[in-house]
Design an enzyme around this catalytic site. Sequence first.
Site, PDB file in Angstrom:
ATOM      1  N   ASP A   9       0.871  -1.173   0.000  1.00  0.00           N
ATOM      2  CA  ASP A   9       0.000   0.000   0.000  1.00  0.00           C
ATOM      3  C   ASP A   9       0.910   1.226   0.000  1.00  0.00           C
ATOM      4  O   ASP A   9       2.136   1.115  -0.167  1.00  0.00           O
ATOM      5  CB  ASP A   9      -1.004  -0.047   1.167  1.00  0.00           C
ATOM      6  CG  ASP A   9      -0.353   0.137   2.533  1.00  0.00           C
ATOM      7  OD1 ASP A   9       0.899   0.212   2.593  1.00  0.00           O
ATOM      8  OD2 ASP A   9      -1.085   0.199   3.537  1.00  0.00           O
ATOM      9  N   HIS A  10       0.315   2.400   0.242  1.00  0.00           N
ATOM     10  CA  HIS A  10       1.091   3.642   0.252  1.00  0.00           C
ATOM     11  C   HIS A  10       2.166   3.619   1.339  1.00  0.00           C
ATOM     12  O   HIS A  10       3.273   4.112   1.147  1.00  0.00           O
ATOM     13  CB  HIS A  10       0.155   4.829   0.460  1.00  0.00           C
ATOM     14  CG  HIS A  10      -0.737   4.659   1.653  1.00  0.00           C
ATOM     15  ND1 HIS A  10      -1.788   3.763   1.655  1.00  0.00           N
ATOM     16  CD2 HIS A  10      -0.717   5.224   2.881  1.00  0.00           C
ATOM     17  CE1 HIS A  10      -2.388   3.796   2.839  1.00  0.00           C
ATOM     18  NE2 HIS A  10      -1.742   4.671   3.600  1.00  0.00           N
ATOM     19  N   CYS A  65       3.285  -3.215   3.896  1.00  0.00           N
ATOM     20  CA  CYS A  65       2.437  -2.085   4.275  1.00  0.00           C
ATOM     21  C   CYS A  65       3.110  -1.393   5.452  1.00  0.00           C
ATOM     22  O   CYS A  65       4.325  -1.549   5.646  1.00  0.00           O
ATOM     23  CB  CYS A  65       1.001  -2.524   4.546  1.00  0.00           C
ATOM     24  SG  CYS A  65       0.776  -3.710   5.875  1.00  0.00           S
ATOM     25  N   THR A  67       2.819  -1.852   8.747  1.00  0.00           N
ATOM     26  CA  THR A  67       3.288  -2.823   9.741  1.00  0.00           C
ATOM     27  C   THR A  67       3.470  -4.227   9.179  1.00  0.00           C
ATOM     28  O   THR A  67       4.075  -5.077   9.839  1.00  0.00           O
ATOM     29  CB  THR A  67       2.245  -2.938  10.878  1.00  0.00           C
ATOM     30  OG1 THR A  67       1.005  -3.383  10.298  1.00  0.00           O
ATOM     31  CG2 THR A  67       2.039  -1.611  11.591  1.00  0.00           C
ATOM     32  N   HIS A  98       9.688 -24.458   8.410  1.00  0.00           N
ATOM     33  CA  HIS A  98       8.664 -25.232   9.127  1.00  0.00           C
ATOM     34  C   HIS A  98       7.254 -24.974   8.618  1.00  0.00           C
ATOM     35  O   HIS A  98       6.410 -25.860   8.671  1.00  0.00           O
ATOM     36  CB  HIS A  98       8.699 -24.896  10.620  1.00  0.00           C
ATOM     37  CG  HIS A  98       9.814 -25.564  11.355  1.00  0.00           C
ATOM     38  ND1 HIS A  98       9.787 -25.793  12.705  1.00  0.00           N
ATOM     39  CD2 HIS A  98      11.002 -26.061  10.916  1.00  0.00           C
ATOM     40  CE1 HIS A  98      10.908 -26.395  13.082  1.00  0.00           C
ATOM     41  NE2 HIS A  98      11.675 -26.558  12.005  1.00  0.00           N
ATOM     42  N   ARG A 133       6.462 -34.302   9.437  1.00  0.00           N
ATOM     43  CA  ARG A 133       5.622 -33.633  10.440  1.00  0.00           C
ATOM     44  C   ARG A 133       5.271 -32.203  10.026  1.00  0.00           C
ATOM     45  O   ARG A 133       4.168 -31.725  10.297  1.00  0.00           O
ATOM     46  CB  ARG A 133       6.289 -33.648  11.823  1.00  0.00           C
ATOM     47  CG  ARG A 133       7.464 -32.716  12.007  1.00  0.00           C
ATOM     48  CD  ARG A 133       8.149 -32.952  13.338  1.00  0.00           C
ATOM     49  NE  ARG A 133       9.053 -31.877  13.755  1.00  0.00           N
ATOM     50  CZ  ARG A 133      10.280 -31.684  13.254  1.00  0.00           C
ATOM     51  NH1 ARG A 133      10.753 -32.486  12.317  1.00  0.00           N
ATOM     52  NH2 ARG A 133      11.030 -30.687  13.693  1.00  0.00           N
ATOM     53  N   HIS A 134       6.193 -31.543   9.336  1.00  0.00           N
ATOM     54  CA  HIS A 134       5.901 -30.174   8.890  1.00  0.00           C
ATOM     55  C   HIS A 134       4.850 -30.193   7.779  1.00  0.00           C
ATOM     56  O   HIS A 134       3.922 -29.397   7.775  1.00  0.00           O
ATOM     57  CB  HIS A 134       7.168 -29.484   8.385  1.00  0.00           C
ATOM     58  CG  HIS A 134       8.224 -29.358   9.431  1.00  0.00           C
ATOM     59  ND1 HIS A 134       7.960 -28.883  10.695  1.00  0.00           N
ATOM     60  CD2 HIS A 134       9.544 -29.660   9.404  1.00  0.00           C
ATOM     61  CE1 HIS A 134       9.074 -28.886  11.400  1.00  0.00           C
ATOM     62  NE2 HIS A 134      10.053 -29.362  10.652  1.00  0.00           N
TER      63      HIS A 134
END
Length: 156
Positions: A9-10, A65, A67, A98, A133-134
């Site tokens: 985004d901006h 963005c 955050t 993982h 398992r992963h």
Amino acid sequence: MKDIFIGSDHAGYNLKQAVKNHLAAQYNVVDLGAFSQESVDYSDIAREVCEKVLEYPGSFGIMLCGTGQGSAMACNRNKGIRAALCNTVELAEMARSHNYANILCMGERTTEEGLAMQILDTFLNTKEDPDERHKRRVDKFDTNGSVHSASLENNA
Ligand code: RB5
């Protein structure tokens, strides 16, 4: 050259430009916007990045963005997308090895550019750990109705 689908985004625009420069020699970086610092909704750009990553199985996306948080939330609403918000190198490594992440989310306002490039390189260069398992755990992300049926059982 391998394709990488990038969006922001901006508030992630400047970091997107830096990421594009950082990757230009090694990847074909497909920029899906924003194309200026004019305000846009990260949810719209995230959808476009997800559509491309799903269209080209095995490809990576990068969504930036302020955050990285809203980007990760929006991306993860799409089945088949595993978006990881990373603000440390260790998170990037574990998200790939993982959790088989296929989209990296970062925040321009929360992660300094030099660290963001280290996180980026780690994400792109870390392979999926093939341990059964992963794979089993990641496969369960997209099991239809798992949360819904669990909550119904709890209310029974
Ligand atoms: C825009 O102000 C900001 O909310 C957005 O870039 C992002 O940080 C949301 O998660």
